[in-house]
Motif scaffolding. Structure first.
Motif, PDB file in Angstrom:
ATOM      1  N   THR A  43       0.838  -1.191   0.000  1.00  0.00           N
ATOM      2  CA  THR A  43       0.000   0.000   0.000  1.00  0.00           C
ATOM      3  C   THR A  43       0.878   1.247   0.000  1.00  0.00           C
ATOM      4  O   THR A  43       1.752   1.404   0.861  1.00  0.00           O
ATOM      5  CB  THR A  43      -0.922   0.041   1.237  1.00  0.00           C
ATOM      6  N   PHE A  44       0.646   2.119  -0.979  1.00  0.00           N
ATOM      7  CA  PHE A  44       1.307   3.422  -1.031  1.00  0.00           C
ATOM      8  C   PHE A  44       0.331   4.444  -0.490  1.00  0.00           C
ATOM      9  O   PHE A  44      -0.798   4.551  -0.973  1.00  0.00           O
ATOM     10  CB  PHE A  44       1.690   3.770  -2.470  1.00  0.00           C
ATOM     11  N   ASP A  45       0.745   5.223   0.531  1.00  0.00           N
ATOM     12  CA  ASP A  45      -0.170   6.163   1.181  1.00  0.00           C
ATOM     13  C   ASP A  45       0.180   7.618   0.911  1.00  0.00           C
ATOM     14  O   ASP A  45      -0.251   8.513   1.644  1.00  0.00           O
ATOM     15  CB  ASP A  45      -0.195   5.916   2.693  1.00  0.00           C
ATOM     16  N   GLY A  46       0.932   7.863  -0.149  1.00  0.00           N
ATOM     17  CA  GLY A  46       1.323   9.231  -0.475  1.00  0.00           C
ATOM     18  C   GLY A  46       2.746   9.541  -0.071  1.00  0.00           C
ATOM     19  O   GLY A  46       3.359  10.460  -0.616  1.00  0.00           O
ATOM     20  N   GLU A  47       3.286   8.780   0.880  1.00  0.00           N
ATOM     21  CA  GLU A  47       4.653   9.008   1.334  1.00  0.00           C
ATOM     22  C   GLU A  47       5.453   7.724   1.439  1.00  0.00           C
ATOM     23  O   GLU A  47       6.610   7.665   1.031  1.00  0.00           O
ATOM     24  CB  GLU A  47       4.646   9.717   2.694  1.00  0.00           C
ATOM     25  N   ALA A  48       4.844   6.690   1.995  1.00  0.00           N
ATOM     26  CA  ALA A  48       5.568   5.444   2.256  1.00  0.00           C
ATOM     27  C   ALA A  48       4.801   4.251   1.706  1.00  0.00           C
ATOM     28  O   ALA A  48       3.621   4.346   1.366  1.00  0.00           O
ATOM     29  CB  ALA A  48       5.792   5.280   3.761  1.00  0.00           C
ATOM     30  N   VAL A  49       5.511   3.132   1.639  1.00  0.00           N
ATOM     31  CA  VAL A  49       4.921   1.872   1.180  1.00  0.00           C
ATOM     32  C   VAL A  49       4.937   0.876   2.325  1.00  0.00           C
ATOM     33  O   VAL A  49       5.964   0.679   2.968  1.00  0.00           O
ATOM     34  CB  VAL A  49       5.683   1.300  -0.026  1.00  0.00           C
ATOM     35  N   THR A  50       3.795   0.273   2.582  1.00  0.00           N
ATOM     36  CA  THR A  50       3.667  -0.718   3.647  1.00  0.00           C
ATOM     37  C   THR A  50       3.271  -2.060   3.052  1.00  0.00           C
ATOM     38  O   THR A  50       2.370  -2.126   2.215  1.00  0.00           O
ATOM     39  CB  THR A  50       2.609  -0.288   4.682  1.00  0.00           C
ATOM     40  N   ALA A  51       3.954  -3.111   3.483  1.00  0.00           N
ATOM     41  CA  ALA A  51       3.611  -4.479   3.059  1.00  0.00           C
ATOM     42  C   ALA A  51       2.713  -5.113   4.105  1.00  0.00           C
ATOM     43  O   ALA A  51       2.990  -5.037   5.304  1.00  0.00           O
ATOM     44  CB  ALA A  51       4.881  -5.305   2.881  1.00  0.00           C
ATOM     45  N   GLU A  70       2.835   9.194  -8.399  1.00  0.00           N
ATOM     46  CA  GLU A  70       2.027  10.381  -8.707  1.00  0.00           C
ATOM     47  C   GLU A  70       1.191  10.158  -9.968  1.00  0.00           C
ATOM     48  O   GLU A  70       0.016  10.553 -10.035  1.00  0.00           O
ATOM     49  CB  GLU A  70       2.935  11.600  -8.885  1.00  0.00           C
ATOM     50  N   LEU A  71       1.799   9.515 -10.970  1.00  0.00           N
ATOM     51  CA  LEU A  71       1.056   9.245 -12.203  1.00  0.00           C
ATOM     52  C   LEU A  71      -0.056   8.240 -11.941  1.00  0.00           C
ATOM     53  O   LEU A  71      -1.203   8.442 -12.387  1.00  0.00           O
ATOM     54  CB  LEU A  71       2.003   8.702 -13.279  1.00  0.00           C
ATOM     55  N   ILE A  72       0.248   7.163 -11.224  1.00  0.00           N
ATOM     56  CA  ILE A  72      -0.767   6.159 -10.917  1.00  0.00           C
ATOM     57  C   ILE A  72      -1.953   6.796 -10.202  1.00  0.00           C
ATOM     58  O   ILE A  72      -3.118   6.552 -10.551  1.00  0.00           O
ATOM     59  CB  ILE A  72      -0.172   5.026 -10.060  1.00  0.00           C
ATOM     60  N   CYS A  73      -1.681   7.615  -9.202  1.00  0.00           N
ATOM     61  CA  CYS A  73      -2.746   8.252  -8.421  1.00  0.00           C
ATOM     62  C   CYS A  73      -3.619   9.171  -9.277  1.00  0.00           C
ATOM     63  O   CYS A  73      -4.792   9.391  -8.961  1.00  0.00           O
ATOM     64  CB  CYS A  73      -2.148   9.049  -7.259  1.00  0.00           C
ATOM     65  N   ASP A  74      -3.045   9.706 -10.349  1.00  0.00           N
ATOM     66  CA  ASP A  74      -3.774  10.670 -11.167  1.00  0.00           C
ATOM     67  C   ASP A  74      -4.550  10.028 -12.310  1.00  0.00           C
ATOM     68  O   ASP A  74      -5.383  10.685 -12.938  1.00  0.00           O
ATOM     69  CB  ASP A  74      -2.792  11.702 -11.740  1.00  0.00           C
ATOM     70  N   LEU A  75      -4.307   8.763 -12.582  1.00  0.00           N
ATOM     71  CA  LEU A  75      -4.950   8.126 -13.730  1.00  0.00           C
ATOM     72  C   LEU A  75      -6.480   8.075 -13.626  1.00  0.00           C
ATOM     73  O   LEU A  75      -7.167   8.314 -14.631  1.00  0.00           O
ATOM     74  CB  LEU A  75      -4.378   6.721 -13.933  1.00  0.00           C
ATOM     75  N   PRO A  76      -7.072   7.755 -12.457  1.00  0.00           N
ATOM     76  CA  PRO A  76      -8.544   7.774 -12.399  1.00  0.00           C
ATOM     77  C   PRO A  76      -9.133   9.148 -12.719  1.00  0.00           C
ATOM     78  O   PRO A  76     -10.194   9.235 -13.350  1.00  0.00           O
ATOM     79  CB  PRO A  76      -8.831   7.365 -10.952  1.00  0.00           C
ATOM     80  N   ARG A  77      -8.455  10.214 -12.290  1.00  0.00           N
ATOM     81  CA  ARG A  77      -8.940  11.556 -12.621  1.00  0.00           C
ATOM     82  C   ARG A  77      -8.893  11.787 -14.126  1.00  0.00           C
ATOM     83  O   ARG A  77      -9.846  12.328 -14.722  1.00  0.00           O
ATOM     84  CB  ARG A  77      -8.101  12.611 -11.902  1.00  0.00           C
ATOM     85  N   ARG A  78      -7.808  11.371 -14.748  1.00  0.00           N
ATOM     86  CA  ARG A  78      -7.679  11.547 -16.191  1.00  0.00           C
ATOM     87  C   ARG A  78      -8.721  10.728 -16.946  1.00  0.00           C
ATOM     88  O   ARG A  78      -9.239  11.177 -17.976  1.00  0.00           O
ATOM     89  CB  ARG A  78      -6.261  11.156 -16.641  1.00  0.00           C
ATOM     90  N   LEU A  79      -9.012   9.545 -16.434  1.00  0.00           N
ATOM     91  CA  LEU A  79     -10.085   8.746 -17.035  1.00  0.00           C
ATOM     92  C   LEU A  79     -11.421   9.461 -16.877  1.00  0.00           C
ATOM     93  O   LEU A  79     -12.191   9.588 -17.836  1.00  0.00           O
ATOM     94  CB  LEU A  79     -10.138   7.372 -16.373  1.00  0.00           C
ATOM     95  N   ARG A 124      -3.197   7.523  -2.724  1.00  0.00           N
ATOM     96  CA  ARG A 124      -2.904   6.170  -2.256  1.00  0.00           C
ATOM     97  C   ARG A 124      -3.353   5.123  -3.271  1.00  0.00           C
ATOM     98  O   ARG A 124      -4.189   5.398  -4.142  1.00  0.00           O
ATOM     99  CB  ARG A 124      -3.579   5.885  -0.917  1.00  0.00           C
ATOM    100  N   PHE A 125      -2.806   3.926  -3.167  1.00  0.00           N
ATOM    101  CA  PHE A 125      -3.239   2.781  -3.965  1.00  0.00           C
ATOM    102  C   PHE A 125      -2.635   1.519  -3.369  1.00  0.00           C
ATOM    103  O   PHE A 125      -1.686   1.569  -2.574  1.00  0.00           O
ATOM    104  CB  PHE A 125      -2.839   2.920  -5.448  1.00  0.00           C
ATOM    105  N   ASN A 126      -3.194   0.371  -3.755  1.00  0.00           N
ATOM    106  CA  ASN A 126      -2.662  -0.934  -3.382  1.00  0.00           C
ATOM    107  C   ASN A 126      -2.068  -1.609  -4.605  1.00  0.00           C
ATOM    108  O   ASN A 126      -2.625  -1.513  -5.705  1.00  0.00           O
ATOM    109  CB  ASN A 126      -3.758  -1.846  -2.816  1.00  0.00           C
ATOM    110  N   VAL A 127      -0.970  -2.330  -4.418  1.00  0.00           N
ATOM    111  CA  VAL A 127      -0.339  -3.082  -5.500  1.00  0.00           C
ATOM    112  C   VAL A 127      -0.468  -4.570  -5.170  1.00  0.00           C
ATOM    113  O   VAL A 127       0.017  -5.017  -4.136  1.00  0.00           O
ATOM    114  CB  VAL A 127       1.145  -2.718  -5.675  1.00  0.00           C
ATOM    115  N   TYR A 128      -1.107  -5.325  -6.067  1.00  0.00           N
ATOM    116  CA  TYR A 128      -1.387  -6.733  -5.822  1.00  0.00           C
ATOM    117  C   TYR A 128      -0.430  -7.677  -6.550  1.00  0.00           C
ATOM    118  O   TYR A 128      -0.342  -8.853  -6.194  1.00  0.00           O
ATOM    119  CB  TYR A 128      -2.828  -7.056  -6.225  1.00  0.00           C
TER     120      TYR A 128
END
Length: 283
Positions: A11-19, A142-151, A260-264
């Motif tokens: 999980t990326f929360d804007g600053e760090a990644v947590t497993a 930053e790009l990943i987080c912005d993709l839903p807005r662009r869609l 934020r986002f989750n990577v599976y």
């Protein structure tokens, strides 16, 4: 019965990644097989969350006009042989016999043998699809987080009605090549693939698929068939969608928000900061 499947993720929360480990909703196919006397024939496969399968089958048969009441199903039970039971295969004996084949014609027909499961679905997919290829370099958070807005900016019908799913094909730089909408999330993805097929762009190496909802097996399957390498979704994936992504080299990102986002699966295609939390495997 809780149809949940544990899976490690980042999980990326804007600053760090947590497993950590999350629970995915379980998705598996259910094959329907009609029995009439000595004849038995597989007729359709539907994807579902396991549980209350008899109710699901009755509702499906009623909706398709195969039955008018529950008593029109003379017998229904999971396939079994000896002490082995396959809960993903339901054997039916209907009052109408094999005439039900015509009524079920709009569903996915199958000639697979008993033993349908998530693994079997992926094995059949592997006969037609190859692992995705990504050579464009890592994508930024930053790009990943912005993709839903662009869609969303190009979902004209959704803006007017609030009632459609959207799917977009993006470059590694975040440029929208095409966005399509439909009342069916799978249809929206099919429209994208059809657009690319007309332009002879398949396989879609170094392209990102962005979808406005969740990712189930069918969307992951369509992405694998098209040679896509990255899927970015606003909502969650199912267990079988993650299994497809892992099997076909697709980076699957879900719950994508502004920060934020989750990577599976396959996080190495993203330029993520250092990971904290317990060590988990994404292989």
């Amino acid at each position: 019965m809780l149809s949940l499947t544990p899976h490690p993720l980042l999980t990326f929360d804007g600053e760090a990644v947590t497993a950590w480990a999350d629970q995915l909703v379980t998705e598996e196919p259910l094959e329907l097989r009609l029995v009439a006397g000595e004849e038995e024939r597989p007729v359709s496969v539907t994807m579902r969350t396991p549980g209350h399968d008899e109710e699901l089958v009755l509702g499906l048969l009623y909706a398709e006009g195969v039955i008018e009441q529950a008593s029109d199903v003379l017998a229904m039970a999971p396939w079994c042989e000896g002490d082995q039971t396959q809960p993903n295969v339901m054997r039916l004996q209907l009052r109408s016999g094999l005439e039900a084949l015509a009524a079920l014609s709009r569903h996915t027909f199958t000639s697979s043998a008993c033993g349908v499961c998530g693994t079997g679905s992926i094995e059949r997919l592997a006969m037609r699809a190859a692992p995705g290829v990504w050579t464009a370099g890592p994508l930024t958070p930053e790009l990943i987080c912005d993709l839903p807005r662009r869609l969303g900016e190009q979902q004209v019908l959704f803006s007017a009605t609030g009632a459609l799913h959207g799917a977009g094909l993006f470059t590694p730089q975040g440029e929208a090549l095409v966005v399509r909408e439909d009342v069916g999330r799978h249809n929206a993805v099919d429209k994208l693939v059809g657009w690319a097929l007309k332009r002879k762009l398949l396989p879609l190496t170094n392209h990102v698929l962005v979808v406005s909802g969740r990712v189930g097996f069918e969307i992951a399957q369509k992405a694998a068939m098209a040679g896509l390498s990255v899927i970015c979704a606003v909502s969650a994936p199912s267990s079988l969608a993650v299994a497809v992504a892992e099997s076909f080299g697709i980076t699957l990102v879900g719950f994508t928000r502004t920060r934020r986002f989750n990577v599976y699966s396959l996080p190495e295609r993203l330029s993520l900061p250092g990971v904290t939390g317990p060590a988990v495997s994404h292989s």
